[in-house]
Motif scaffolding. Structure first.
Motif, short mmCIF file in Angstrom:
data_model
loop_
_atom_site.label_atom_id
_atom_site.label_comp_id
_atom_site.label_asym_id
_atom_site.label_seq_id
_atom_site.Cartn_x
_atom_site.Cartn_y
_atom_site.Cartn_z
N ARG A 1 18.17 14.46 -26.22
CA ARG A 1 17.45 15.73 -26.06
C ARG A 1 18.02 16.41 -24.82
O ARG A 1 17.75 16.00 -23.69
N VAL A 2 18.82 17.45 -25.02
CA VAL A 2 19.64 18.02 -23.96
C VAL A 2 19.07 19.36 -23.48
O VAL A 2 18.78 20.25 -24.28
N THR A 3 18.93 19.47 -22.17
CA THR A 3 18.60 20.74 -21.52
C THR A 3 19.72 21.06 -20.55
O THR A 3 20.10 20.23 -19.72
N VAL A 4 20.28 22.28 -20.65
CA VAL A 4 21.35 22.72 -19.76
C VAL A 4 20.79 23.81 -18.85
O VAL A 4 20.27 24.82 -19.33
N LEU A 5 20.89 23.59 -17.55
CA LEU A 5 20.41 24.54 -16.55
C LEU A 5 21.60 25.27 -15.94
O LEU A 5 22.50 24.64 -15.41
N GLU A 6 21.58 26.58 -16.01
CA GLU A 6 22.68 27.39 -15.48
C GLU A 6 22.13 28.44 -14.53
O GLU A 6 21.24 29.22 -14.90
N ALA A 7 22.66 28.47 -13.31
CA ALA A 7 22.16 29.42 -12.31
C ALA A 7 22.54 30.85 -12.64
O ALA A 7 21.80 31.79 -12.31
N ALA A 8 23.68 31.05 -13.31
CA ALA A 8 24.14 32.40 -13.65
C ALA A 8 23.38 32.91 -14.88
O ALA A 8 22.72 32.14 -15.58
N PRO A 9 23.49 34.21 -15.16
CA PRO A 9 22.79 34.75 -16.33
C PRO A 9 23.38 34.32 -17.67
O PRO A 9 22.71 34.43 -18.69
N GLU B 1 30.78 21.06 -22.99
CA GLU B 1 31.37 20.01 -23.82
C GLU B 1 30.42 18.82 -23.94
O GLU B 1 30.22 18.27 -25.03
N LEU B 2 29.82 18.43 -22.83
CA LEU B 2 28.91 17.29 -22.85
C LEU B 2 27.62 17.60 -23.61
O LEU B 2 27.06 16.72 -24.28
N ALA B 3 27.17 18.84 -23.54
CA ALA B 3 25.96 19.21 -24.27
C ALA B 3 26.17 19.00 -25.77
O ALA B 3 25.28 18.47 -26.47
N GLY B 4 27.33 19.39 -26.27
CA GLY B 4 27.61 19.21 -27.69
C GLY B 4 27.73 17.75 -28.07
O GLY B 4 27.19 17.31 -29.10
N VAL B 5 28.43 16.97 -27.25
CA VAL B 5 28.60 15.54 -27.53
C VAL B 5 27.26 14.82 -27.49
O VAL B 5 26.95 14.00 -28.37
N ALA B 6 26.44 15.10 -26.47
CA ALA B 6 25.18 14.38 -26.30
C ALA B 6 24.17 14.72 -27.39
O ALA B 6 23.45 13.83 -27.86
N THR B 7 24.08 15.98 -27.78
CA THR B 7 23.16 16.32 -28.87
C THR B 7 23.60 15.65 -30.16
O THR B 7 22.76 15.21 -30.97
N GLY B 8 24.91 15.54 -30.36
CA GLY B 8 25.41 14.85 -31.53
C GLY B 8 25.04 13.38 -31.55
O GLY B 8 24.98 12.76 -32.62
N ALA B 9 24.80 12.81 -30.37
CA ALA B 9 24.40 11.41 -30.26
C ALA B 9 22.89 11.24 -30.33
O ALA B 9 22.38 10.12 -30.17
N GLY B 10 22.17 12.35 -30.51
CA GLY B 10 20.72 12.26 -30.63
C GLY B 10 19.95 12.46 -29.35
O GLY B 10 18.72 12.33 -29.34
#
Length: 452
Positions: free
Chosen positions: A195-203, A184-193
């Motif tokens: 530069r978002v990187t999301v790190l996920e330990a799972a595949p 949810e935050l990735a979508g909101v933050a990219t919409g605000a301009g």
């Protein structure tokens, strides 16, 4: 606020035997511990059902109850909390006899029989509150692993205010965790301009919540909104200027946010109440803590028995919204309120709307309605049905008039708003859902026609 050590209370007295069959006398006083949605709903349910005894509400944040989902979903569009007094009409100041919003509980014990056999709750200020019944509605707390002190979290209205003030175009934001909040935050933050990187330990994203097969179909959503998703990325170190991964890679950041889950906020119950490995308080279908008369738990801090689904862990918004009424009914000896609602999660993430009903298991077989791989940029709705392994195999298995019929343990609806109401209503009847598979898996036909 006192910084003194919390008072030590005697452990609860063990209950002898099973809960009595006779309707118990309503308690003369109730302490509700926790001033979130579950706590507020408990106070509201007590008064709606005519309870005239003394009600005390203890909170921790120092503000009236508010709804948490908008903190991430509407981080930028809603700059003040979603106060429950306005959204649900639950004004705890008007309903409770005593409201202490900045004096959380730090100890729980049972007074001796000569003193009335009541519960005693110690608060951070050093005061004690006694009552015939205590309802634990303390919610959860975000997980922040040791050494991650430089990572922010999003759990409270204050957290949201701080994050809102920090977001700006060009901000390098690293979000650790591709679960509900991270997405949810990735979508909101990219919409605000940002530069978002999301790190996920799972595949895959949301593997624990939705399973690997479904999670794989969400990967393309990140790139579609301009966010970078890195899976299989175990974080070794969080620093003020970024993150170091276990494989040695460096990910620079102006701000790191940890979104790796929550745990029930129950550490203060050590020695007083038995909890499971997650820290959750096991309760029966009414919310009663077995073996401890007069003690109840609702919302995120409870694992509640469901007549069809078995033990359902907290963490579902629907549990905090609906379970308090059934708990209060049992506490007051009112009539049975039915089989209970099906767990429900709603998420707005990366340009898509998700509604999850039930509790998926990673071992479940998953059948799809529509094409989940074709909706990265569009909004063609699709659904995933979770079935016990092998239960759908064979054209002659449990046939109905419209073909194969199967019991579904969970349903995920994606960008399918017209199906949310019918599926919720059908699942709430028993907690599980019987569907005609030939109709359910055909997107040209109405899903509601497949619901048994």
């Amino acid at each position: 606020m006192s910084s003194a050590e919390p008072p030590v209370l005697p452990p609860p007295s063990p209950h002898r035997g099973e809960r009595p069959e006779a309707v118990p006398e309503p308690p003369s006083s109730v302490v509700v511990v926790g001033a979130g949605l579950a706590g507020a709903q408990t106070v509201g349910a007590l008064r709606r059902r005519g309870y005239a005894g003394r009600v005390t509400l203890l909170g921790a944040e120092g503000v009236p109850p508010y709804d948490r989902p908008p903190l991430s979903k509407e981080l930028l569009s809603r700059t003040s909390p979603a106060w429950l007094a306005e959204d649900l009409g639950v004004d705890v100041e008007a309903l409770a006899d005593e409201v202490r919003l900045a004096d959380p509980a730090v100890g729980l014990g049972r007074r001796s029989a000569p003193e009335g056999g009541t519960w005693e709750v110690a608060t951070r200020s050093g005061e004690r509150r006694t009552a015939d019944a205590v309802v634990l509605a303390v919610g959860s707390t975000p997980v922040r692993p040791v050494g991650w002190e430089h990572a922010r979290v999003l759990h409270t209205a204050r957290d949201a205010e701080d994050l809102r003030g920090a977001l700006r175009p060009g901000l390098r934001l690293v979000i650790v965790g591709a679960g509900w909040i991270g997405a949810e935050l990735a979508g909101v933050a990219t919409g605000a301009g940002a530069r978002v990187t999301v790190l996920e330990a799972a595949p895959t994203p949301l593997r624990r919540q939705l399973g690997p097969g479904v999670g794989a179909h969400l990967v393309a959503w990140y790139a579609a909104v301009g966010a970078e998703l890195v899976t299989g990325a175990a974080v070794a170190e969080v620093r003020p200027d970024g993150v170091r991964l276990a494989d040695g890679r460096e990910v620079p950041a102006d701000l790191v946010l940890a979104a790796v889950g929550t745990r029930p906020a129950t550490d203060w119950l050590d020695g007083a109440v038995t909890r499971d490995v997650r820290g959750s308080v096991p309760v029966d279908a009414t919310g009663a803590v077995r073996g401890l008369d007069g003690l109840w738990a609702v919302g995120d801090c409870a694992t509640r028995e469901h007549p069809a689904l078995g033990a359902v862990p907290g963490g579902h918004w629907s549990a905090a919204l609906h379970d308090p009424d059934a708990t209060v009914a049992a506490m007051l000896g009112d009539e049975d309120t039915g089989p209970g609602h099906a767990p429900y999660v709603f998420s707005q993430q990366l340009g898509h709307d998700l509604a999850l009903f039930g509790v998926p298991d990673e071992a479940d077989d998953v059948l799809f309605r529509g094409d989940p791989s074709g909706g990265a940029t569009g909004h063609e709705g699709w659904a995933a049905f979770y079935l016990a392994p092998g239960s759908h195999v064979g054209a002659t298995t449990d046939d109905g008039p419209d073909g194969r019929v199967a019991e579904v343990r969970a349903v995920l609806l994606v960008d399918s708003p017209r199906d949310v109401g019918p599926v919720r209503k059908a699942m709430n009847r028993t907690g599980r859902l019987r569907v005609g598979l030939d109709v359910a898996l055909d997107p040209s036909r109405r899903l509601r026609d497949a619901l048994a």
